[in-house]
Design an enzyme around this catalytic site. Structure first.
Site: not given
Length: 527
Positions: A101, A172, A288
């Site tokens: 990722h 997340d 956030e």
């Protein structure tokens, strides 16, 4: 290039003959016979059909083709691979790869072997990738999970929830690997309370670049422990992590509050994260923030369809709308109490009071909230596309200057569409240990700012990369001492400047744990 030949000499010994010269970036590298067990040799693949997958990452911008892909079925296999590389006059680089990722080629190698860490999942701890301790989270015992380095966080969550437990700090995106996030930092909306994921580790098993298997913690082999945490894979391969767990809530009040003023937005975010430092009667569990820019397409999936028109009008009017995202966890039997806590948290906040949106969802649905978005993007062909991301940590004292100079004067004015923008504060004091590898802004609070770009075409990639450079240049010219996060494609000198006063420690650790500099070449730090 000559054909590689696999020659078997006995049932226990093999010699894998690779070409006598393998081109590297600098000079040809001579390969001698690869002598190992027959079982080990069969795990080294040169199947061209698997190379495209190992030659890119989520960024889809950097492409490097390895010489081979290694699929270990045990920790011993990784040890054998690293020992073999070290035994050569000219060792080959080894790039550990989980779910890749990364976005700048960090998990790649052009002239070496990609180490497929996800292949370990079925063999860790007697066939289990996650082993949760016998603990309910209610007594004095510390609950934890022993987790394979190639295991995804979503698997850790599921195994923990079966026992009524959960990791304390989550990112997340739940489909990255444990070894991957622990090699960086692991930031998210829970970090202000518990610190990043690297601050929530009890113990590690690490295979160093010398081929030593080291069990380490704050008390045992602490130098290896702190080096590996956020160490960018430079000092060792994380094969196991012991992750602390706490009681898992069942439900979440999930709110988004809209602001048309950045000063009010950032002040309220900092107010909310300060509750955890004061042990207030109510504390947010997640904070956030994000931007809604007057750039199509607007991401309005969270909001009721009946509100889309007035949301669009609000964004059109102000150009940028700032969204404070807040979550409060609770249990099924505490509905009334959580409503009181949410009201207490919202008291005195200066959002636009006609733009408050709330959902009530399960805890698992909340922490895995990115997955439905991933599925939607995959269905639209927008997942496997270039992602020219820029991830920064910005000092609290300069975040307003950053808003004016970057969000408004660069991003909004240039109007290059595509992607999401996150901005939220996190506590550094008492949440980070400076013995860990990462560099952070030298303030008690700093902001996580993520430009999560999506580009359908390479002309857009080029525009966004130019814009990223403009953002970095603005910060440098304005004296904003940012820290880049999740970075790659830097020169050696730029890495020296990145680590600054910590560079000597970083280089010394490399000499201690990976003296031949074979691990994680994709960052370009020593290669």
């Amino acid at each position: 290039m000559p054909q590689r030949n696999l020659v078997l000499f006995s049932t226990t010994m093999v010699v894998l003959l690779l070409s006598s010269t393998v081109l590297t970036q600098a000079q040809p590298r001579s390969w001698t016979a690869f002598q190992a067990s027959k079982e080990l040799a069969t795990k080294l693949s040169r199947n061209p059909q698997t190379f495209p997958h190992a030659s890119t990452d989520y960024g889809h911008i950097v492409h490097k083709t390895p010489v081979a892909i290694f699929n270990p079925s045990s920790v011993s296999d990784i040890l054998a691979l690293i020992h073999f590389s070290n035994s050569l006059p000219n060792p080959f680089p080894i790039a550990p790869r989980g779910k890749a990722h990364s976005v700048h080629g960090q998990a790649m190698t052009k002239d070496g072997v990609v180490l497929n860490m996800t292949n370990l999942n079925s063999s860790f701890q007697n066939g289990l990738g996650v082993l949760v301790s016998a603990c309910d989270g209610k007594g004095p015992l510390i609950c934890y999970a022993d987790v394979g380095g190639g295991q995804m966080w979503i698997d850790v969550l599921h195994a923990s929830l079966e026992r009524g437990l959960t990791p304390l700090s989550l990112t997340d995106y739940m489909y990255a690997t444990v070894g991957g996030t622990l090699s960086n930092a692991g930031m998210g909306g829970m970090s202000f309370r518990f610190g990043p994921q690297i601050s929530n580790v009890l113990e590690l098993d690490v295979i160093t670049g010398k081929g030593d298997l080291v069990t380490c913690s704050k008390e045992q082999n602490s130098e290896a422990f702190y080096a590996a945490l956020g160490g960018l894979g430079q000092f060792g391969v994380i094969t196991r992590a012991r992750i602390p767990l706490g009681p898992a809530p069942t439900r979440v009040k999930w709110l988004r509050l809209l602001y048309n003023n950045f000063t009010a937005f950032s002040r309220d975010q900092e107010h909310l994260i300060s509750f955890s430092e004061r042990n207030d009667i109510a504390t947010a569990d997640y904070v956030e923030g994000m931007l809604l820019l007057n750039q199509p397409p607007l991401d309005l999936l969270f909001y009721p369809a009946s509100d889309h028109q007035r949301l669009t009008s609000l964004v059109t009017q102000y150009g940028i709308i700032y969204i404070l995202e807040l979550a409060k966890y609770y249990y099924n039997n505490s509905q009334a109490h959580v409503n009181e806590e949410v009201a207490y948290l919202l008291k005195g906040l200066n959002f636009v009071h006609t733009f408050v949106f709330e959902r009530d969802v399960s805890y698992e649905e909340f922490v895995n909230r990115v997955y439905p978005l991933e599925q939607m993007l995959r269905s639209e062909g927008l997942w496997e596309v270039p992602h020219p991301w820029l991830n920064l940590w910005v000092p609290r004292s300069r975040i307003s200057d950053f808003d004016e100079g970057v969000f408004k004067d660069i991003v909004l004015k240039q109007n290059i569409t595509g992607g999401s923008f996150l901005v939220y504060p996190t506590n550094r004091r008492n949440k980070w240990d400076d013995r860990m590898t990462p560099i952070t802004p030298d303030e008690d609070v700093f902001y996580v700012v993520d430009f999560l770009r999506v580009a359908k075409t390479f002309d857009v990639v080029e525009k966004l990369q130019v814009q990223n450079k403009q953002i970095l240049r603005f910060c440098n010219d304005a004296g904003i001492k940012i820290t880049e996060y999740l970075i790659g494609n830097k020169t050696h000198q730029q890495w020296v400047e990145h680590f600054g006063p910590k560079w000597k420690l970083f280089a010394d650790r490399k000499t201690e744990f990976d003296p031949k500099k074979i691990l994680s070449p994709g960052h370009g730090i020593f290669q």
